[in-house]
Every structure is written in structure tokens, then in C-alpha cells.
Write an enzyme that holds these catalytic residues in place. Sequence first.
Site, PDB file in Angstrom:
ATOM      1  CD  GLU A  96      -7.024 -66.668 -45.830  1.00 15.45           C
ATOM      2  OE1 GLU A  96      -8.296 -66.447 -44.418  1.00 15.45           O
ATOM      3  OE2 GLU A  96      -6.209 -66.521 -44.672  1.00 15.45           O
ATOM      4  CE1 TYR A 154      -5.886 -69.176 -47.067  1.00 15.75           C
ATOM      5  CE2 TYR A 154      -4.488 -69.750 -48.762  1.00 15.75           C
ATOM      6  CZ  TYR A 154      -4.763 -68.933 -47.803  1.00 15.75           C
ATOM      7  OH  TYR A 154      -4.377 -67.922 -46.331  1.00 15.75           O
TER       8      TYR A 154
END
Length: 399
Positions: A197, A109
Amino acid sequence: MDIHEYQAKEILAGFGVDVPAGALAYSPEQAAYRARELGGDLWVVKAQVHAGGRGKAGGVKVCTSDAEIQSSCEEMFGRKLVTHQTGPEGKGIYRVYVEAGVPIEREIYLGFVLDRSSQRVMIVASAEGGMEIEEISAEKPDSIVRATVEPAVGLQDFQCRQIAFKLGIEPAMTQQMIRTLQGCYRAFREHDATMVEINPLVVTGDSRIVALDAKMTFDDNALFRHPQIAELRDKSQEDPRESRAADRGLSYVGLDGNIGCIVNGAGLAMATMDTIKMAGGEPANFLDIGGGATPERVAKAFRLVMSDGNVQAVLVNIFAGINRCDWVAKGVVQALEEVQVDVPVIVRLAGTNVEEGQKILAQSGLPIIRASTLMEAAERAVGAWQNDLSQETKVRVVK
Ligand code: GDP
Ligand code: MN
């Protein structure tokens, strides 16, 4: 403002971030054709909607043939994809992105956000990719690596190396990780983003670091200086009430209740919504007409609020500092003469020239319910539809 995954990937690729080869399609046939152009024997068809969580909701399909691509697309196009981020109404699928499949070895992530408390761009990363960040912070909070960027010097390579080390990236791939992090940071800064992101950022079987997904959000207040970003706006992904307002220079947030609010200033809008709730009602929207509310602007606001079929009462709450109550009152009267408003209208004015404002409302002959405090206004708005006072107080002016 949000953009689509394929658009974010194109931007990031321009800053040296490695992304899979991919192509956009507007129909199932086009998707199959574009997959053949890409070559290979494994493709991923991805619904382009402004929301995450597509994988779990059927918006990401791994395909191994033409026929499979077409049938996956047929299920997607025209449908509303409902994910945990879209709300129950979902977001329409009008474009799909076809990507060459990537052999995933590890999922990471990676996020860049504007951290308001440190007033810095903050990097948030975790070796537990694939999960949403909310899940990671609930289940594996210790796996989260954070770093803040000192704006005067920018993101430093040593910070990137530290992040790579903490994520367990092999030393041979550290350089690629630095390039990825620096690319994201530059894309963030140069376009006035508020979020980048990449979830997942993957380490592939052939030792590459690839952004498999990408999301970018931009600061609306800086869009004027990034026309190439502003151009990427996709109204099909927005709440139609909010897009109409944005086109008219009003800030509007659609909500689920039935009391329309016309207010000047965001702080007053929030206080108004709180007071409506305290009085037992639910606001239908948050509409800030801003300073200098001309009669035309007030009329626009009424038109917008009345276009929401759920609205059963309208509360106008204006504190005139720079504004003047008499102008606002004139605006309300003008709006009611021009716009079909067939629900009770409650007006609370305070501040400069309040007496004159009240006089204009009283002399208009329109059945406007006047209130002197916010609490009284909220109670009257809630009461107006609850007790069906509306029979006597309904305003029916059609031009
Ligand atoms: P999201 O659910 O909206 O965040 O969409 P993602 O783009 O993150 O895709 C969801 C999941 O699909 C990823 O976490 C991957 O596991 C899988 N996926 C996406 N692209 C590929 C690919 O090229 N190859 C493989 N094997 N899986 C993929
Ligand atoms: Mn994702």
C-alpha cells in the site's frame, strides 16, 4: 508479517519505484546527524511502527531545523504511538525514519491486495490520496479505480496506462506511472506479499511520481522461502503473547477476555470462541495446537495460556481425528503436573480413543472438570469463574 515503512521503501526502490532520500535513526542525535547528511532544509521525521494513521497521531513531523528534528524525536522515542490501527495499547517507537521533504502537488492512493474472491492480485487506486482507503470507500466510492491481474500474463502495460488515465496522471508522466505500478506488482509477486500500500503516492512539483509512504505485508506461510524478508521481523511491534507462540510453532491470537482456549484446528478454535460467547463469556485467546498434539506441545500451550494474567479458566477442546484422545489426555495431565495452573481447567474430548482419554483424566486425581459437549464445556468454563466454583475446582500443582 508486517514490516516497517523504511524497509518496504527499500524493497520497492529495488524494483524501480521512486522514493524520497531517507535514513534510519535510533536516537534524536542520530536523527539530526542523518538529516544533515541528507542535506536540504526540509525534513520529515516519521515514527517507524507497524501501523498506519501515524500522521494524525503525531508520528509524522515536518521539520525545518536540527533543533526541531531533535525535539520531535524526543517526543517520539520510547513512547507508544496510538493510532486508529494500533488499538488502545499502541505500538512502541524505537526507530525513526528521516526523509528529505518532498514538494507535494497531488496525493494518490495506491494499493495491491490479494483478492480472494477473484483469486487475483487486485490493484486499487484513487485520486483521493492522503485519506485512508476505508474513508475513501465510504465517502468517495466513485473515485476508486480497480484492476485485476491475470496471473498467467502478469500486469500488462495497457492496464497501467488505463489506471494512469483514470487517475488523471499527465500524459508526460504515464511512463513513470507504469514503472511504479509494475515495480509494486513485481515486488508483491516475488516476495509472496499479501499487501502493498502506497498512501500517498505523490506527484511532485518537479513532475516526479514518488512513494511518500509504503506498507507491505507478507504471507507468513511463504516466509520460509524468503529468508531476507523473514529477517525483517520486528518483535517489538508484535503482541508479546503472539511472538512467544510463533517462536514455539503454535498459532496464537491474543484477545481481551478471560477464558483461555486450547484447541486443535482453526475451525474448531472459532467454534469454541463462538460457543464461549454464546455461554456469556469472553475468550482470552485463540490457540491452535494443530494436529499431532504431543504431551510436550500441550504443556507448551498451557504455559503460554497461563502467561496471560487475564486468564481465569482454561478450556481444552480437542477433536481427535488424526490425534488420539488418550495422547491428548496424557498431555493435559503432564502439563498440569509441570505448569502452575491455578485456575479451573475444563476438558472436552471427542473422537478417537475418547474412553481411554477420559479414563486417564479421571485416574489422574487432578481436579479437571470434564465435559462431553462443547456447549457444556463452554458453560462450565464460564460458570467456573462467574460463580466462583473455583474454590473447589482450582488445580494447584506446583513442581
Ligand atoms: P501515515 O499517517 O502513517 O499513513 O503516514 P504517511 O507517511 O502517509 O504521512 C502522513 C502525511 O504526512 C502524508 O499524507 C503527507 O501529507 C505528510 N507527509 C509525509 N511526508 C511528507 C513530505 O516529505 N513532505 C510533506 N510536505 N508532507 C509529507
Ligand atoms: Mn500513509
